[in-house]
Design an enzyme around this catalytic site. Structure first.
Site, mmCIF file in Angstrom:
data_model
loop_
_atom_site.group_PDB
_atom_site.id
_atom_site.type_symbol
_atom_site.label_atom_id
_atom_site.label_comp_id
_atom_site.label_asym_id
_atom_site.label_seq_id
_atom_site.Cartn_x
_atom_site.Cartn_y
_atom_site.Cartn_z
ATOM 1 N N GLU A 1 39.948 32.685 45.688
ATOM 2 C CA GLU A 1 40.367 33.932 45.035
ATOM 3 C C GLU A 1 39.860 35.133 45.824
ATOM 4 O O GLU A 1 38.861 35.037 46.532
ATOM 5 C CB GLU A 1 39.768 33.991 43.621
ATOM 6 N N ASP A 2 40.534 36.255 45.666
ATOM 7 C CA ASP A 2 40.040 37.492 46.273
ATOM 8 C C ASP A 2 38.907 38.080 45.431
ATOM 9 O O ASP A 2 37.858 38.448 45.939
ATOM 10 C CB ASP A 2 41.173 38.513 46.463
ATOM 11 N N ASP B 1 37.509 39.243 38.077
ATOM 12 C CA ASP B 1 37.263 40.447 37.281
ATOM 13 C C ASP B 1 36.963 39.993 35.850
ATOM 14 O O ASP B 1 35.817 39.720 35.502
ATOM 15 C CB ASP B 1 38.504 41.331 37.394
ATOM 16 N N ARG C 1 46.537 46.545 51.113
ATOM 17 C CA ARG C 1 46.085 45.187 51.439
ATOM 18 C C ARG C 1 45.688 45.056 52.908
ATOM 19 O O ARG C 1 44.916 44.198 53.283
ATOM 20 C CB ARG C 1 47.192 44.172 51.151
ATOM 21 N N PHE D 1 37.004 49.517 40.805
ATOM 22 C CA PHE D 1 38.291 49.023 41.294
ATOM 23 C C PHE D 1 38.297 49.134 42.817
ATOM 24 O O PHE D 1 38.140 50.217 43.366
ATOM 25 C CB PHE D 1 39.460 49.802 40.695
ATOM 26 N N VAL D 2 38.435 47.994 43.469
ATOM 27 C CA VAL D 2 38.351 47.970 44.933
ATOM 28 C C VAL D 2 39.690 47.589 45.563
ATOM 29 O O VAL D 2 40.505 46.901 44.949
ATOM 30 C CB VAL D 2 37.245 47.010 45.420
ATOM 31 N N LYS E 1 32.977 40.485 39.974
ATOM 32 C CA LYS E 1 32.479 41.634 39.191
ATOM 33 C C LYS E 1 31.487 41.125 38.157
ATOM 34 O O LYS E 1 31.872 40.621 37.105
ATOM 35 C CB LYS E 1 33.644 42.372 38.534
ATOM 36 N N GLY F 1 46.489 38.381 46.728
ATOM 37 C CA GLY F 1 45.238 38.983 47.204
ATOM 38 C C GLY F 1 44.380 38.139 48.126
ATOM 39 O O GLY F 1 43.695 38.677 49.004
ATOM 40 N N ASP G 1 44.976 44.943 46.518
ATOM 41 C CA ASP G 1 45.905 46.069 46.454
ATOM 42 C C ASP G 1 45.643 46.991 45.276
ATOM 43 O O ASP G 1 44.964 46.637 44.312
ATOM 44 C CB ASP G 1 47.338 45.538 46.299
HETATM 45 P P1 IMP Z 1 40.963 38.606 36.344
HETATM 46 O O1 IMP Z 1 41.987 37.649 35.795
HETATM 47 O O2 IMP Z 1 40.721 39.761 35.427
HETATM 48 O O3 IMP Z 1 39.672 37.922 36.768
HETATM 49 O O4 IMP Z 1 41.593 39.290 37.601
HETATM 50 C C1 IMP Z 1 41.884 38.589 38.697
HETATM 51 C C2 IMP Z 1 42.916 39.239 39.582
HETATM 52 O O5 IMP Z 1 43.162 40.623 39.319
HETATM 53 C C3 IMP Z 1 42.393 39.198 40.975
HETATM 54 O O6 IMP Z 1 42.737 37.988 41.589
HETATM 55 C C4 IMP Z 1 43.029 40.400 41.630
HETATM 56 O O7 IMP Z 1 44.281 40.033 42.173
HETATM 57 C C5 IMP Z 1 43.202 41.387 40.522
HETATM 58 N N1 IMP Z 1 42.075 42.368 40.511
HETATM 59 C C6 IMP Z 1 41.000 42.366 39.706
HETATM 60 N N2 IMP Z 1 40.152 43.365 39.984
HETATM 61 C C7 IMP Z 1 40.703 44.017 41.042
HETATM 62 C C8 IMP Z 1 40.276 45.150 41.851
HETATM 63 O O8 IMP Z 1 39.208 45.764 41.677
HETATM 64 N N3 IMP Z 1 41.127 45.510 42.860
HETATM 65 C C9 IMP Z 1 42.297 44.878 43.118
HETATM 66 N N4 IMP Z 1 42.722 43.812 42.412
HETATM 67 C C10 IMP Z 1 41.935 43.384 41.380
HETATM 68 MG MG MG Z 2 44.236 37.716 42.804
#
Ligand code: IMP
Ligand code: MG
Length: 173
Positions: A98-99, A102, A164, A151-152, A130, A43, A158
């Site tokens: 990071e992208d 979450d 993407r 969810f974006v 988030k 991402g 993606d």
């Molecule tokens: P986390 O471990 O829950 O913080 O999630 C991190 C990873 O999940 C990010 O680096 C993204 O690749 C993916 N992700 C989380 N939320 C989204 C979203 O809204 N859209 C797309 N990918 C997401």
């Molecule tokens: Mg990611």
């Protein structure tokens, strides 16, 4: 491509303007240094690429790859490493890119991996954050946009590996 409905959330112009602001801060705060930017695949590739184009300092890049969400919109709660670092980060200034953050699970996992390798300093950049979900006991130093729990997609992000390539950031309905 249009089976799922999408709505613009953050325009490409806004993303670029914000990235320039973050890069200006990094240029100031890392003046005279040569940090390694570690992008989290897949991402973050677009954010990393646009961010470093605005840098005036010396820098290097490398990538980590973690397990993805698969084709789901909610984290499985498990993180595994699919690609590790190919550079020596001991004694170096590191900025993880990071992208989106979450649940915060991935970034916590990455923090542990990096710290095991004794960098000189460690900071985090994320284009999106988030704010209602992320539960972290450390700070994300460079945040592009704090967003609601939606969810974006687009600009590197993606859904089931698609979207993407979109220039802006969109909400998937
Ligand atoms: P986390 O471990 O829950 O913080 O999630 C991190 C990873 O999940 C990010 O680096 C993204 O690749 C993916 N992700 C989380 N939320 C989204 C979203 O809204 N859209 C797309 N990918 C997401
Ligand atoms: Mg990611």
């Amino acid at each position: 491509m249009d089976k799922e409905k999408k709505e613009i959330y953050i325009s490409y112009a806004k993303v670029q303007k914000r990235i320039k602001e973050l890069a200006d801060r990094i240029n100031r705060e890392y003046k005279g240094k040569s940090p390694i930017f570690i992008g989290v695949l897949n991402g973050a590739f677009m954010f990393l690429s646009d961010l470093i184009k605005e840098l005036k300092i010396d820098c290097e890049i490398d990538f980590l790859k973690l397990s993805s969400y698969g084709n789901k919109k909610i984290s499985s709660g498990r993180v595994t490493l699919l690609k590790s670092l190919n550079c020596d980060i001991e004694g170096r200034d590191i900025i993880v890119v990071e992208d989106i953050i979450d649940s915060g699970l991935s970034i916590k996992y990455i923090k542990n991996i990096i710290e095991e390798n004794n960098p000189k300093s460690l900071r985090f950049a994320s284009l999106l954050y988030k704010k209602d979900i992320a539960k972290l006991d450390f700070k994300i130093d460079y945040i592009g946009f704090k967003i609601a729990n939606k969810f974006v997609i687009g600009y590197g992000l993606d859904y089931a590996q698609k979207y993407r390539n979109l220039k802006g950031i969109f909400v998937l309905k």
